[in-house]
Design a protein around this motif. Sequence first.
Motif, short mmCIF file in Angstrom:
data_model
loop_
_atom_site.label_atom_id
_atom_site.label_comp_id
_atom_site.label_asym_id
_atom_site.label_seq_id
_atom_site.Cartn_x
_atom_site.Cartn_y
_atom_site.Cartn_z
N ALA A 42 0.83 -1.21 0.00
CA ALA A 42 0.00 0.00 0.00
C ALA A 42 0.87 1.26 0.00
N ILE A 43 1.95 1.26 0.78
CA ILE A 43 2.86 2.41 0.82
C ILE A 43 3.45 2.67 -0.56
N LEU A 44 3.94 1.61 -1.20
CA LEU A 44 4.54 1.77 -2.52
C LEU A 44 3.52 2.22 -3.57
N GLU A 45 2.33 1.64 -3.53
CA GLU A 45 1.30 2.00 -4.52
C GLU A 45 0.86 3.46 -4.37
N ASN A 46 0.90 3.99 -3.15
CA ASN A 46 0.47 5.36 -2.92
C ASN A 46 1.57 6.39 -3.11
N THR A 47 2.82 5.96 -3.20
CA THR A 47 3.92 6.92 -3.32
C THR A 47 4.68 6.81 -4.63
N ALA A 48 4.45 5.75 -5.41
CA ALA A 48 5.23 5.55 -6.63
C ALA A 48 4.34 5.09 -7.78
N GLU A 49 4.74 5.50 -8.97
CA GLU A 49 4.04 5.05 -10.17
C GLU A 49 4.46 3.60 -10.49
N HIS A 50 5.76 3.34 -10.48
CA HIS A 50 6.32 1.99 -10.62
C HIS A 50 7.27 1.77 -9.46
N SER A 51 7.32 0.56 -8.93
CA SER A 51 8.24 0.29 -7.82
C SER A 51 8.75 -1.15 -7.90
N PHE A 52 10.02 -1.31 -7.57
CA PHE A 52 10.66 -2.62 -7.57
C PHE A 52 11.56 -2.72 -6.35
N LEU A 53 11.49 -3.85 -5.66
CA LEU A 53 12.41 -4.13 -4.57
C LEU A 53 13.08 -5.46 -4.88
N ILE A 54 14.40 -5.49 -4.80
CA ILE A 54 15.16 -6.69 -5.09
C ILE A 54 16.18 -6.89 -3.98
N ASP A 55 16.10 -8.02 -3.30
CA ASP A 55 17.07 -8.36 -2.26
C ASP A 55 18.31 -8.97 -2.88
N PHE A 56 19.48 -8.68 -2.30
CA PHE A 56 20.69 -9.37 -2.72
C PHE A 56 21.35 -10.02 -1.51
N ASN A 57 21.95 -11.18 -1.74
CA ASN A 57 22.69 -11.93 -0.72
C ASN A 57 24.00 -12.35 -1.35
N ILE A 58 25.12 -11.92 -0.77
CA ILE A 58 26.43 -12.18 -1.37
C ILE A 58 27.39 -12.74 -0.32
N ASP A 59 28.44 -13.41 -0.81
CA ASP A 59 29.46 -13.90 0.11
C ASP A 59 30.51 -12.82 0.34
N ASP A 60 31.50 -13.13 1.16
CA ASP A 60 32.49 -12.14 1.58
C ASP A 60 33.45 -11.71 0.47
N THR A 61 33.46 -12.40 -0.66
CA THR A 61 34.39 -12.03 -1.73
C THR A 61 33.92 -10.79 -2.50
N THR A 98 12.16 3.17 -7.93
CA THR A 98 10.80 3.69 -8.05
C THR A 98 10.77 4.84 -9.05
N THR A 99 9.60 5.04 -9.65
CA THR A 99 9.36 6.23 -10.47
C THR A 99 8.09 6.89 -9.95
N SER A 100 8.07 8.22 -10.02
CA SER A 100 6.87 8.94 -9.59
C SER A 100 6.74 10.21 -10.42
N LYS A 101 5.50 10.55 -10.74
CA LYS A 101 5.22 11.77 -11.49
C LYS A 101 5.51 12.99 -10.63
N THR A 102 6.04 14.04 -11.26
CA THR A 102 6.23 15.29 -10.54
C THR A 102 4.92 16.08 -10.59
N ASP A 103 4.77 16.98 -9.65
CA ASP A 103 3.55 17.80 -9.60
C ASP A 103 3.52 18.86 -10.69
N GLU A 104 4.71 19.36 -11.06
CA GLU A 104 4.77 20.50 -11.96
C GLU A 104 4.35 20.14 -13.39
N GLU A 105 4.90 19.06 -13.93
CA GLU A 105 4.62 18.68 -15.30
C GLU A 105 4.31 17.19 -15.36
#
Length: 199
Positions: A42-61, A98-105
């Motif tokens: 709900a937070i993402l839908e109300n604040t962004a036009e498009h949104s993506f979250l991607i987790d990463f898990n890496i080793d110590d190298t 995320t992408t979001s429309k600006t208010d001005e244009e």
Amino acid sequence: MKKIFLSIILSLLSLSLVACKANDPKSENNLSVPELTAREKAILENTAEHSFLIDFNIDDTYKEMSVWVEKYEFGKLVEDEKGRMTTGVEKNGTIIFTTSKTDEEQDQSMFNISIQNDDGITTATYPETIDEKDSSVSGSAGQLNINSTNKLALASICYSSGNEGIRSLSTDFYGDMDGHMEELKEYDVVYLLRSEFTK
């Protein structure tokens, strides 16, 4: 003001994702799309036009990662490494785009890219002119393996002015972008979120 509000929301969202990740051990050297709660969606839908979250898990190298956006028009690369940022990383974190429309244009959108890790949040924001298209579609990779020789495609936003309905890029595209570049020719404009992990 809207930019500051969006940054605060993204920071709170990424902190809640860190808490969830502490209880969810995953294998190393991969990227995956996290399960979001109804509240996070709900937070993402109300604040962004498009949104993506991607987790990463890496080793110590792995010591650093970079993320950026590429713009394609009818399958041809026209702008590369937009908003590129590089930061040190350890173990795991989250990439937020995320992408979001600006208010001005109405033809202006703000593109926001963040990398959340134990060291904090690194963010790049830039404006992008989006021509009015009849339709758009977005998608992201489900899960990808990380290796230091690949520049991975993580997410896409595709615009088309054609009369026919459009579909998102295939899941095969994210696993083998070079072998599926023909797919980009089906759209007027495509924005790809890309990443690179270095040792």
